[in-house]
Design an enzyme around this catalytic site. Structure first.
Site, PDB file in Angstrom:
ATOM      1  N   ASN A  12       1.082  -1.220   0.000  1.00 41.16           N
ATOM      2  CA  ASN A  12       0.121   0.002  -0.055  1.00 41.16           C
ATOM      3  C   ASN A  12       0.766   1.311  -0.170  1.00 41.16           C
ATOM      4  O   ASN A  12       0.548   2.228  -0.694  1.00 41.16           O
ATOM      5  CB  ASN A  12      -1.085   0.115   0.992  1.00 41.16           C
ATOM      6  CG  ASN A  12      -1.947  -0.921   1.150  1.00 41.16           C
ATOM      7  OD1 ASN A  12      -2.349  -1.283   0.014  1.00 41.16           O
ATOM      8  ND2 ASN A  12      -2.435  -1.703   2.245  1.00 41.16           N
ATOM      9  N   LYS A  13       1.768   1.280   0.812  1.00 45.27           N
ATOM     10  CA  LYS A  13       2.986   2.382   0.846  1.00 45.27           C
ATOM     11  C   LYS A  13       3.407   2.581  -0.530  1.00 45.27           C
ATOM     12  O   LYS A  13       3.783   3.795  -1.060  1.00 45.27           O
ATOM     13  CB  LYS A  13       3.789   2.140   1.842  1.00 45.27           C
ATOM     14  CG  LYS A  13       3.698   2.443   3.341  1.00 45.27           C
ATOM     15  CD  LYS A  13       4.899   2.463   4.069  1.00 45.27           C
ATOM     16  CE  LYS A  13       4.605   2.170   5.607  1.00 45.27           C
ATOM     17  NZ  LYS A  13       5.632   2.059   6.357  1.00 45.27           N
ATOM     18  N   GLU A  41      17.590  -6.690   9.686  1.00 45.25           N
ATOM     19  CA  GLU A  41      16.837  -6.654  11.160  1.00 45.25           C
ATOM     20  C   GLU A  41      16.692  -5.264  11.564  1.00 45.25           C
ATOM     21  O   GLU A  41      17.549  -4.361  11.728  1.00 45.25           O
ATOM     22  CB  GLU A  41      17.476  -7.557  12.065  1.00 45.25           C
ATOM     23  CG  GLU A  41      16.844  -8.627  12.502  1.00 45.25           C
ATOM     24  CD  GLU A  41      17.338  -9.164  13.950  1.00 45.25           C
ATOM     25  OE1 GLU A  41      16.934  -9.227  14.732  1.00 45.25           O
ATOM     26  OE2 GLU A  41      18.621  -9.711  13.424  1.00 45.25           O
ATOM     27  N   ASP A  70       9.886   4.590   8.704  1.00 44.22           N
ATOM     28  CA  ASP A  70       9.501   3.815  10.019  1.00 44.22           C
ATOM     29  C   ASP A  70       8.654   4.553  10.695  1.00 44.22           C
ATOM     30  O   ASP A  70       9.108   6.017  10.907  1.00 44.22           O
ATOM     31  CB  ASP A  70      11.065   3.390  10.629  1.00 44.22           C
ATOM     32  CG  ASP A  70      10.736   2.289  11.647  1.00 44.22           C
ATOM     33  OD1 ASP A  70      10.086   1.205  11.096  1.00 44.22           O
ATOM     34  OD2 ASP A  70      10.955   2.454  12.751  1.00 44.22           O
ATOM     35  N   PHE A 151      -6.012   2.152   9.442  1.00 45.97           N
ATOM     36  CA  PHE A 151      -5.507   0.859   9.777  1.00 45.97           C
ATOM     37  C   PHE A 151      -4.714   1.107  11.266  1.00 45.97           C
ATOM     38  O   PHE A 151      -4.879   2.314  11.668  1.00 45.97           O
ATOM     39  CB  PHE A 151      -4.383   0.642   8.938  1.00 45.97           C
ATOM     40  CG  PHE A 151      -3.124   1.481   8.883  1.00 45.97           C
ATOM     41  CD1 PHE A 151      -3.117   2.546   8.234  1.00 45.97           C
ATOM     42  CD2 PHE A 151      -1.908   0.895   9.538  1.00 45.97           C
ATOM     43  CE1 PHE A 151      -2.090   3.344   7.930  1.00 45.97           C
ATOM     44  CE2 PHE A 151      -0.647   1.836   9.528  1.00 45.97           C
ATOM     45  CZ  PHE A 151      -0.955   3.018   8.769  1.00 45.97           C
ATOM     46  N   TYR A 153      -3.320   1.885  14.742  1.00 39.85           N
ATOM     47  CA  TYR A 153      -4.066   2.557  15.930  1.00 39.85           C
ATOM     48  C   TYR A 153      -5.162   3.874  15.596  1.00 39.85           C
ATOM     49  O   TYR A 153      -5.564   4.693  16.409  1.00 39.85           O
ATOM     50  CB  TYR A 153      -3.060   3.225  16.679  1.00 39.85           C
ATOM     51  CG  TYR A 153      -2.169   2.115  17.217  1.00 39.85           C
ATOM     52  CD1 TYR A 153      -2.359   1.575  18.442  1.00 39.85           C
ATOM     53  CD2 TYR A 153      -1.021   1.559  16.360  1.00 39.85           C
ATOM     54  CE1 TYR A 153      -1.599   0.523  18.969  1.00 39.85           C
ATOM     55  CE2 TYR A 153      -0.269   0.638  16.968  1.00 39.85           C
ATOM     56  CZ  TYR A 153      -0.425   0.071  18.125  1.00 39.85           C
ATOM     57  OH  TYR A 153       0.490  -0.861  18.575  1.00 39.85           O
ATOM     58  N   LYS A 174      -6.889  12.386   6.151  1.00 38.07           N
ATOM     59  CA  LYS A 174      -5.808  12.017   7.043  1.00 38.07           C
ATOM     60  C   LYS A 174      -4.483  12.325   6.641  1.00 38.07           C
ATOM     61  O   LYS A 174      -3.576  12.897   6.984  1.00 38.07           O
ATOM     62  CB  LYS A 174      -5.838  10.572   7.146  1.00 38.07           C
ATOM     63  CG  LYS A 174      -4.747   9.936   7.881  1.00 38.07           C
ATOM     64  CD  LYS A 174      -4.821   8.508   8.306  1.00 38.07           C
ATOM     65  CE  LYS A 174      -3.395   7.916   8.701  1.00 38.07           C
ATOM     66  NZ  LYS A 174      -3.417   6.620   8.995  1.00 38.07           N
ATOM     67  N   ARG A 180       3.055  10.659   8.294  1.00 42.17           N
ATOM     68  CA  ARG A 180       3.563  10.113   7.202  1.00 42.17           C
ATOM     69  C   ARG A 180       3.458  11.354   5.910  1.00 42.17           C
ATOM     70  O   ARG A 180       4.838  11.483   5.584  1.00 42.17           O
ATOM     71  CB  ARG A 180       2.774   8.909   6.748  1.00 42.17           C
ATOM     72  CG  ARG A 180       3.582   8.139   5.745  1.00 42.17           C
ATOM     73  CD  ARG A 180       3.084   6.850   5.440  1.00 42.17           C
ATOM     74  NE  ARG A 180       3.040   5.918   6.788  1.00 42.17           N
ATOM     75  CZ  ARG A 180       2.147   5.782   7.540  1.00 42.17           C
ATOM     76  NH1 ARG A 180       0.786   6.270   7.238  1.00 42.17           N
ATOM     77  NH2 ARG A 180       2.267   4.878   8.711  1.00 42.17           N
TER      78      ARG A 180
HETATM   79  P1  IMP Z   1       5.421   1.497   9.967  1.00 45.96           P
HETATM   80  O1  IMP Z   1       6.728   1.440  10.132  1.00 45.96           O
HETATM   81  O2  IMP Z   1       4.727   2.363   8.924  1.00 45.96           O
HETATM   82  O3  IMP Z   1       4.925   0.114   9.176  1.00 45.96           O
HETATM   83  O4  IMP Z   1       4.202   1.343  11.092  1.00 45.96           O
HETATM   84  C1  IMP Z   1       4.241   0.502  12.150  1.00 45.96           C
HETATM   85  C2  IMP Z   1       3.418   0.180  12.949  1.00 45.96           C
HETATM   86  O5  IMP Z   1       2.929   1.544  13.329  1.00 45.96           O
HETATM   87  C3  IMP Z   1       1.900  -0.153  12.022  1.00 45.96           C
HETATM   88  O6  IMP Z   1       1.780  -1.431  11.915  1.00 45.96           O
HETATM   89  C4  IMP Z   1       0.754   0.272  12.770  1.00 45.96           C
HETATM   90  O7  IMP Z   1       0.495  -0.276  13.922  1.00 45.96           O
HETATM   91  C5  IMP Z   1       1.684   1.639  13.632  1.00 45.96           C
HETATM   92  N1  IMP Z   1       1.152   3.067  12.627  1.00 45.96           N
HETATM   93  C6  IMP Z   1       1.969   3.652  11.801  1.00 45.96           C
HETATM   94  N2  IMP Z   1       1.314   4.567  11.177  1.00 45.96           N
HETATM   95  C7  IMP Z   1       0.074   4.542  11.567  1.00 45.96           C
HETATM   96  C8  IMP Z   1      -0.939   5.187  11.233  1.00 45.96           C
HETATM   97  O8  IMP Z   1      -0.869   6.463  10.286  1.00 45.96           O
HETATM   98  N3  IMP Z   1      -2.141   4.829  11.674  1.00 45.96           N
HETATM   99  C9  IMP Z   1      -2.361   3.855  12.730  1.00 45.96           C
HETATM  100  N4  IMP Z   1      -1.298   3.263  12.900  1.00 45.96           N
HETATM  101  C10 IMP Z   1       0.076   3.628  12.515  1.00 45.96           C
END
Ligand code: IMP
Length: 193
Positions: A12-13, A41, A70, A151, A153, A174, A180
């Site tokens: 998706n990203k 890792e 991240d 998605f 939280y 959003k 992001r």
């Molecule tokens: P990632 O590093 O962007 O994959 O985020 C790691 C985790 O942080 C995700 O699996 C979510 O649980 C949480 N997270 C990151 N960004 C969001 C957001 O915009 N909304 C809700 N949860 C988020």
């Protein structure tokens, strides 16, 4: 810059970010395009460290300038955790609902409602040459879950100056305010200006 490689396994990203680069007539390469597998890792203690681990890995594998991100949520009632462990934290519960219950309970116990999302993007343009772009979205934890968009939280997070949770806002709304998009916009203006 010759081309740019986005190191992420999140489909998706990749779609979202490729779209942004297309409008700027810029070819963005992904893991699939470059036929690369494997991933480092994520052992960093901060979002910045983990983003850098990934962008350096991508650069070292290809020699192409590479960026990676991240993100996660930091919750005051949990001593500003789970942070870099946000994905692991939510996945260790039987359901999202039981994770959210645990968070609501921690707020009942100590009354601390603040929280923020953070994204760090690292761009590696050469060996040991990294640039970091951060985005932060501050707010509070809601009293109950609400909303069906987004998605993670999103259903329990109310951004500052809003009354709805992130999951009640449209995706476009959003994207206007999110951690992001703040970090991505900083990266975009660095690359295109
Ligand atoms: P990632 O590093 O962007 O994959 O985020 C790691 C985790 O942080 C995700 O699996 C979510 O649980 C949480 N997270 C990151 N960004 C969001 C957001 O915009 N909304 C809700 N949860 C988020």
């Amino acid at each position: 810059m010759r081309g740019l490689f986005f190191f992420s396994n999140n489909k998706n990203k990749i779609i979202e970010i490729k779209k942004i680069f297309q409008t700027n007539k810029y070819k963005l390469l992904s893991l699939e395009d470059l036929n690369i597998d494997g991933e480092p890792e994520e052992i960093g203690r901060t979002f910045e460290e983990n983003a850098k681990i990934k962008s350096e890995y991508g650069f070292n594998k290809t020699g192409i300038p590479c960026f990676a991100d991240d993100s996660g949520i930091c919750i005051e009632s949990l001593n500003w955790k789970p942070g870099v462990h946000s994905k692991k934290f939510i996945n260790k519960f039987k359901s999202k609902e039981s994770c959210f219950k645990k968070i609501f309970q921690s707020i009942k116990n100590n009354g601390k409602k603040r929280a923020y999302f953070k994204t760090s993007i690292s761009l590696t343009i050469n060996k040991n040459e990294n640039i970091i772009f951060n985005g932060k979205l501050e707010g509070t934890i809601a009293e109950k879950t609400d909303g069906r968009h987004g998605f993670g939280y999103d259903p329990i997070f109310i951004p500052r100056n809003f009354e709805e949770t992130l999951a009640q806002l449209s995706i476009n709304k959003k994207n206007e305010i999110s951690h992001r998009s703040i970090a991505i916009n900083k990266l975009i203006s660095f690359i295109f200006n």
